[in-house]
Scaffold this motif. Sequence first.
Motif, mmCIF file in Angstrom:
data_model
loop_
_atom_site.group_PDB
_atom_site.id
_atom_site.type_symbol
_atom_site.label_atom_id
_atom_site.label_comp_id
_atom_site.label_asym_id
_atom_site.label_seq_id
_atom_site.Cartn_x
_atom_site.Cartn_y
_atom_site.Cartn_z
ATOM 1 N N LEU A 1 0.806 -1.215 0.000
ATOM 2 C CA LEU A 1 0.000 0.000 0.000
ATOM 3 C C LEU A 1 0.843 1.271 0.000
ATOM 4 O O LEU A 1 1.842 1.388 0.711
ATOM 5 N N TYR A 2 0.394 2.224 -0.793
ATOM 6 C CA TYR A 2 0.982 3.556 -0.833
ATOM 7 C C TYR A 2 0.773 4.225 0.531
ATOM 8 O O TYR A 2 -0.303 4.161 1.101
ATOM 9 N N ARG A 3 1.831 4.835 1.054
ATOM 10 C CA ARG A 3 1.799 5.467 2.378
ATOM 11 C C ARG A 3 1.404 4.474 3.472
ATOM 12 O O ARG A 3 0.616 4.797 4.378
ATOM 13 N N ARG A 4 1.949 3.279 3.375
ATOM 14 C CA ARG A 4 1.593 2.227 4.332
ATOM 15 C C ARG A 4 1.998 2.575 5.758
ATOM 16 O O ARG A 4 1.314 2.197 6.710
ATOM 17 N N LYS A 5 3.114 3.297 5.910
ATOM 18 C CA LYS A 5 3.604 3.601 7.257
ATOM 19 C C LYS A 5 3.628 5.106 7.503
ATOM 20 O O LYS A 5 3.893 5.888 6.590
ATOM 21 N N GLY A 6 3.349 5.488 8.737
ATOM 22 C CA GLY A 6 3.435 6.893 9.129
ATOM 23 C C GLY A 6 2.157 7.667 8.877
ATOM 24 O O GLY A 6 1.209 7.176 8.269
ATOM 25 N N TYR A 7 2.133 8.900 9.375
ATOM 26 C CA TYR A 7 0.973 9.775 9.223
ATOM 27 C C TYR A 7 1.101 10.601 7.945
ATOM 28 O O TYR A 7 2.179 11.131 7.641
ATOM 29 N N HIS A 8 -0.009 10.695 7.219
ATOM 30 C CA HIS A 8 -0.039 11.418 5.951
ATOM 31 C C HIS A 8 -1.350 12.194 5.846
ATOM 32 O O HIS A 8 -2.318 11.888 6.547
ATOM 33 N N PRO A 9 -1.398 13.208 4.969
ATOM 34 C CA PRO A 9 -2.610 14.034 4.868
ATOM 35 C C PRO A 9 -3.716 13.391 4.020
ATOM 36 O O PRO A 9 -3.449 12.841 2.947
ATOM 37 N N TYR A 10 -4.918 13.489 4.525
ATOM 38 C CA TYR A 10 -6.122 13.024 3.836
ATOM 39 C C TYR A 10 -7.185 14.101 3.953
ATOM 40 O O TYR A 10 -7.061 15.038 4.753
ATOM 41 N N THR A 11 -8.244 13.951 3.179
ATOM 42 C CA THR A 11 -9.390 14.840 3.319
ATOM 43 C C THR A 11 -10.678 14.052 3.114
ATOM 44 O O THR A 11 -10.731 13.149 2.277
ATOM 45 N N ASP A 12 -11.693 14.383 3.908
ATOM 46 C CA ASP A 12 -13.021 13.791 3.731
ATOM 47 C C ASP A 12 -14.048 14.914 3.758
ATOM 48 O O ASP A 12 -13.698 16.093 3.632
ATOM 49 N N ARG B 1 -11.065 5.850 11.797
ATOM 50 C CA ARG B 1 -11.986 6.292 10.750
ATOM 51 C C ARG B 1 -12.109 5.178 9.698
ATOM 52 O O ARG B 1 -11.101 4.624 9.285
ATOM 53 N N ARG B 2 -13.329 4.914 9.258
ATOM 54 C CA ARG B 2 -13.594 3.839 8.296
ATOM 55 C C ARG B 2 -14.243 4.432 7.053
ATOM 56 O O ARG B 2 -15.226 5.175 7.141
ATOM 57 N N TYR B 3 -13.685 4.088 5.884
ATOM 58 C CA TYR B 3 -14.150 4.705 4.652
ATOM 59 C C TYR B 3 -14.414 3.682 3.553
ATOM 60 O O TYR B 3 -13.632 2.747 3.359
ATOM 61 N N ALA B 4 -15.500 3.916 2.830
ATOM 62 C CA ALA B 4 -15.732 3.221 1.570
ATOM 63 C C ALA B 4 -15.051 4.020 0.465
ATOM 64 O O ALA B 4 -14.615 5.162 0.674
ATOM 65 N N PHE B 5 -14.943 3.446 -0.711
ATOM 66 C CA PHE B 5 -14.316 4.109 -1.835
ATOM 67 C C PHE B 5 -15.002 5.434 -2.141
ATOM 68 O O PHE B 5 -16.225 5.535 -2.093
ATOM 69 N N LYS B 6 -14.211 6.470 -2.399
ATOM 70 C CA LYS B 6 -14.641 7.829 -2.729
ATOM 71 C C LYS B 6 -15.057 8.636 -1.507
ATOM 72 O O LYS B 6 -15.411 9.812 -1.638
ATOM 73 N N GLU B 7 -15.029 8.053 -0.316
ATOM 74 C CA GLU B 7 -15.392 8.804 0.880
ATOM 75 C C GLU B 7 -14.202 9.550 1.477
ATOM 76 O O GLU B 7 -14.384 10.422 2.325
ATOM 77 N N VAL B 8 -13.005 9.214 1.043
ATOM 78 C CA VAL B 8 -11.798 9.890 1.527
ATOM 79 C C VAL B 8 -10.817 10.012 0.361
ATOM 80 O O VAL B 8 -10.797 9.159 -0.528
ATOM 81 N N GLN B 9 -10.036 11.091 0.374
ATOM 82 C CA GLN B 9 -9.042 11.312 -0.680
ATOM 83 C C GLN B 9 -7.669 11.514 -0.065
ATOM 84 O O GLN B 9 -7.530 12.096 1.028
ATOM 85 N N PHE B 10 -6.668 11.023 -0.757
ATOM 86 C CA PHE B 10 -5.285 11.280 -0.382
ATOM 87 C C PHE B 10 -4.924 12.703 -0.824
ATOM 88 O O PHE B 10 -5.274 13.111 -1.928
ATOM 89 N N ILE B 11 -4.244 13.443 0.016
ATOM 90 C CA ILE B 11 -3.689 14.736 -0.387
ATOM 91 C C ILE B 11 -2.252 14.508 -0.816
ATOM 92 O O ILE B 11 -1.421 14.096 -0.010
ATOM 93 N N ILE B 12 -1.972 14.760 -2.083
ATOM 94 C CA ILE B 12 -0.648 14.450 -2.628
ATOM 95 C C ILE B 12 0.047 15.750 -3.070
ATOM 96 O O ILE B 12 -0.543 16.579 -3.733
#
Length: 235
Positions: free
Chosen positions: A185-196, A224-235
């Motif tokens: 998985l991309y960004r498997r480890k550590g804290y990263h930015p997301y948006t919902d 936090r639990r998400y289905a597809f399209k409920e959360v986005q990666f901030i890249i």
Amino acid sequence: MYFCIVEWKIVHIDETDSTNRWIMNHDSDVVWADFQTAGRGCGTNKWESERGKNLLFSVKIHPVDVPVQKQFHISMAISLAICEALGQQIGDLSIKWPNDIYWRNAKICGILIENTLQGSRIKDSVIGVGINVNQQQFLSDAPNPVSLWQIHGQETSREQLLHDILNRFETLLGQDLRQQYLSMLYRRKGYHPYTDKDGAFMAEIVDVEDDGHLLLCDEGGRQRRYAFKEVQFII
């Protein structure tokens, strides 16, 4: 979990609106095209592809006795098959949940899976794949595309890459893929930015459930639990 694949029936065509739509209406297992006039990703996303440069294909499989809640296994299998095939040429690959293939922070492959259900089982699964192979320049406003050619500067046989992916996909379908998928998985480890829907936050990946839901844990310790399209990666 069972999948009936005896021998792939593969068709190559010059052009179609969408390989997913084409294969839904024809008696083939695999179709690959030189160009799509209406290539698409999930939702309203478009897929830019120069004619004859990239690998655009769809696969149709017929799962046997596979429950709907296990349909994410198909997504894991095709994602890992593509990573393994591309990994023969380049490193630094990962799977951006649920099934985009990334090289570092750029997207090299998109996947669109459309399942037909029969009661609580999967009747048919159509898997559309677009891989940036030999395209040297991208002109659309897509945020972060990259191709194999841009990474290593060499032409790649699209047909050979297709066969390599199909062989790996067939093998992976019959395996337990959970840990292998999680490790890629991309960004498997550590804290990263997301948006919902509530805004941006920092979180780390905890798990991906059997049905494909993504589990994150934010900096405050909230899961936090998400289905597809409920959360986005901030890249």
